[in-house]
Design a protein around this motif. Structure first.
Motif, PDB file in Angstrom:
ATOM      1  N   ALA A 157       1.072  -1.172  -0.242  1.00 33.10           N
ATOM      2  CA  ALA A 157      -0.366   0.065   0.157  1.00 33.10           C
ATOM      3  C   ALA A 157       0.720   1.506  -0.035  1.00 33.10           C
ATOM      4  CB  ALA A 157      -1.016   0.498   1.514  1.00 33.10           C
ATOM      5  N   TYR A 158       1.525   1.580   0.445  1.00 35.52           N
ATOM      6  CA  TYR A 158       2.569   2.935   0.981  1.00 35.52           C
ATOM      7  C   TYR A 158       3.234   3.298   0.243  1.00 35.52           C
ATOM      8  CZ  TYR A 158       0.748   1.953   5.725  1.00 35.52           C
ATOM      9  OH  TYR A 158       0.128   1.674   7.185  1.00 35.52           O
ATOM     10  N   VAL A 165       0.730   3.363  -3.046  1.00 31.23           N
ATOM     11  CA  VAL A 165       0.596   4.962  -3.338  1.00 31.23           C
ATOM     12  C   VAL A 165       1.159   5.633  -3.013  1.00 31.23           C
ATOM     13  CG1 VAL A 165      -1.517   6.269  -2.078  1.00 31.23           C
ATOM     14  CG2 VAL A 165      -1.942   3.786  -2.385  1.00 31.23           C
ATOM     15  N   THR A 201      -5.530   4.035   4.300  1.00 32.61           N
ATOM     16  CA  THR A 201      -5.014   3.695   3.256  1.00 32.61           C
ATOM     17  C   THR A 201      -4.548   2.177   2.732  1.00 32.61           C
ATOM     18  OG1 THR A 201      -3.398   5.872   3.788  1.00 32.61           O
ATOM     19  CG2 THR A 201      -2.214   4.601   1.811  1.00 32.61           C
ATOM     20  N   PHE A 260      -5.816  -0.028  -0.256  1.00 32.49           N
ATOM     21  CA  PHE A 260      -5.009   0.444  -2.128  1.00 32.49           C
ATOM     22  C   PHE A 260      -3.890  -0.118  -1.852  1.00 32.49           C
ATOM     23  CE2 PHE A 260      -8.281   3.654  -1.137  1.00 32.49           C
ATOM     24  CZ  PHE A 260      -9.089   3.620  -2.005  1.00 32.49           C
ATOM     25  N   PRO A 286      -3.907   0.678  -5.900  1.00 32.09           N
ATOM     26  CA  PRO A 286      -3.190   2.291  -5.998  1.00 32.09           C
ATOM     27  C   PRO A 286      -3.314   1.746  -8.109  1.00 32.09           C
ATOM     28  CG  PRO A 286      -1.945   0.255  -5.298  1.00 32.09           C
ATOM     29  CD  PRO A 286      -3.596  -0.498  -5.121  1.00 32.09           C
ATOM     30  N   LEU A 305      -6.183   4.119  -8.770  1.00 31.71           N
ATOM     31  CA  LEU A 305      -6.225   4.847  -7.758  1.00 31.71           C
ATOM     32  C   LEU A 305      -5.501   6.205  -8.779  1.00 31.71           C
ATOM     33  CD1 LEU A 305      -6.616   7.039  -4.987  1.00 31.71           C
ATOM     34  CD2 LEU A 305      -4.315   6.418  -4.864  1.00 31.71           C
ATOM     35  N   GLU A 306      -4.749   5.577  -9.645  1.00 32.24           N
ATOM     36  CA  GLU A 306      -4.125   7.094 -10.699  1.00 32.24           C
ATOM     37  C   GLU A 306      -5.220   6.394 -11.557  1.00 32.24           C
ATOM     38  OE1 GLU A 306      -0.337   6.687 -13.075  1.00 32.24           O
ATOM     39  OE2 GLU A 306      -0.656   4.763 -11.386  1.00 32.24           O
TER      40      GLU A 306
END
Length: 495
Positions: free
Chosen positions: A39-40, A43, A323, A326, A334, A337-338
């Motif tokens: 995730a981190y 993202v 978060t 994602f 992710p 999201l993009e």
């Protein structure tokens, strides 16, 4: 250029329960590393890539101080690098049995290693500061150890918030003007404490504003603004019962290849047994991402158009998520999201941060929200229900003990700083959540009562003047208090 149909704000909240135990980080590190890798890393890679294209005000991001400490900690950074290498080795070991999956995982692990080595070897803070300075992110702060604010005394609440905001300022170079209040929890009057701490905006769940989330709202007679999650939009992605991640073509989170720990299956169907699920197909998943991103953009545009027609003025919609959804929980998150962040402006929707929404004048009339949270029932039952009555009583006892042991003086006292740190750890909202939801309830009680026992023991030793014994006990905890090295217990005092 035509006027946007309305404004969309994406707010992400990064939080994991405090993992340090008996002075050591390693307890629960697998949980941390999975979220970090899946995730981190991806993202923030999305944000960095869009920022490099000149895009600004992409999203508002909260990282709770306890997680920020872990993402900057040298031990965790070394461990994360090892974990990423182990991920790649697990892919190699699965090659003979699951060649397609192994190749896919090898490429994913290799990409993660490159991202980590290039951008993360000195921790999360330098990366977050760069993205913030570039105008891509608005960073939110919050109380130090994610406590449930309404159950804290005003003194402890102010101390926890100041400690957390100071921590963010040290790591990011600026004290945040906005917060994601833990659990989106609110009690009438908390806005006065926010104003005193320099907080100008915070998040509540939609029902706290009776669903009227089209504008930010001043709370009471302050200039502190409450932003409400638009549940009609947010729940399109993820709700207690549905959402895109449950689509049949996405990777199934719960189905494992146990020898390797990799996830070989797609969801296939909600009632399909794990052994009957179909193999994961990245091409099918990519098609689902494109389809669901387009659907979400249409939902947001229609929502904003309807709000504008109803009110006669431009409106706002806020979608807010953990978060970890994602990439960790939703493997394709992710990429989705993009796609959304790229497509919304093309559809005539302005994408900005909470700060950007205020600057655009999307502020309505004052409100007086009721007691609320984003938990079950949108009230406080998760943190105050009969299952956690012992924890509620424990929290009251810990706060009384911490306040009684406070002793403002001309210089800091490391022993009282350690006591205050243990009190904040005992007060984390995670413990009650885990008990109510029956998710590692035994571990949660062990942690809460363990930290509380430290508070009470240290308070007794200090009251008896036994500072040498107190110092010996704190040394035996291997420096838990060092995580918030700036914490100053002199600020925790009865008013």
């Amino acid at each position: 250029m035509t006027e946007p149909v309305g404004t969309f704000c994406l707010v992400l909240h990064s939080h994991l329960p405090w993992l340090a135990h008996h002075g050591r980080w390693p307890v629960g590190e697998e949980w941390l590393y999975q979220s970090w890798a899946h995730a981190y890393l991806p993202v923030l890679d999305v944000v960095a890539r869009l920022s490099a294209e000149g895009r600004r005000d992409l999203l508002t991001l909260g990282v709770t101080p306890v997680l920020a400490a872990q993402l900057d900690d040298p031990h965790c950074l070394r461990g994360m690098h090892d974990w990423l290498g182990g991920w790649q080795l697990r892919a190699h070991e699965a090659a003979a049995r699951l060649p397609a999956l192994a190749a896919y995982e090898h490429r994913a692990a290799a990409t993660a290693l490159v991202r980590f080595e290039r951008h993360w070897r000195h921790g999360a803070s330098p990366l977050l500061r760069r993205l913030t300075d570039a105008g891509a992110l608005e960073m939110l702060g919050g109380p130090a150890t994610h406590p449930f604010g309404p159950l804290l005394t005003p003194e402890v609440r102010a101390f926890a918030l100041d400690t957390g905001l100071t921590d963010a300022a040290i790591r990011l170079g600026a004290r945040p003007a906005g917060i994601w209040a833990p659990e989106c929890a609110y009690a009438p009057g908390m806005e006065a404490g926010y104003a005193a701490a320099g907080v100008r905006r915070f998040l509540v769940d939609g029902p706290a504003l009776r669903g009227d989330t089209a504008l930010a709202r001043p709370v009471g007679d302050t200039d502190v603004l409450a932003f409400g999650r638009d549940l009609d939009v947010t729940y399109r992605v993820w709700s207690p019962r549905s959402g895109y991640p449950g689509g049949r073509d996405y990777r199934d989170f719960h189905t494992y290849d146990h020898p390797s720990g990799l996830k070989p299956a797609r969801v296939t169907g909600r009632r399909v047994a794990p052994e009957d699920k179909r193999p994961y197909d990245p091409e099918r998943a990519a098609a689902a991402v494109a389809r669901d991103a387009a659907d979400f953009v249409a939902v947001v545009r229609d929502r904003l158009a309807a709000l504008r027609e109803r009110s006669g003025r431009p409106a706002l919609t806020v979608a807010a998520f953990d978060t970890e959804l994602f990439g960790h929980w939703w493997h394709e998150g992710p990429a989705w999201l993009e796609a959304v962040l790229r497509t919304l402006p093309e559809a005539g929707v302005r994408v900005t941060t909470l700060r950007g929404a205020v600057e655009a004048g999307l502020v309505g009339a004052p409100v007086a929200p009721p007691p609320s949270s984003w938990g079950s029932g949108k009230d406080w039952r998760v943190w105050t229900g009969p299952q956690v009555a012992d924890l509620v009583a424990l929290h009251e006892r810990v706060q009384r003990c911490a306040l009684g042991a406070s002793a403002p003086g001309p210089t800091r006292d490391p022993l009282r700083d350690a006591l205050a740190t243990e009190a904040l750890l005992a007060l984390s909202s995670d413990w009650a959540f885990m008990v109510t939801k029956d998710s590692a309830a035994g571990y949660a009680r062990e942690r809460a009562f363990g930290h509380a026992a430290r508070v009470e023991e240290l308070a007794r030793l200090l009251a008896a003047g036994r500072r040498r014994a107190a110092a010996h006990r704190v040394a035996g905890w291997n420096g838990d208090d060092a995580v918030f090295g700036h914490l100053d217990a002199r600020l925790l005092a009865p008013r």
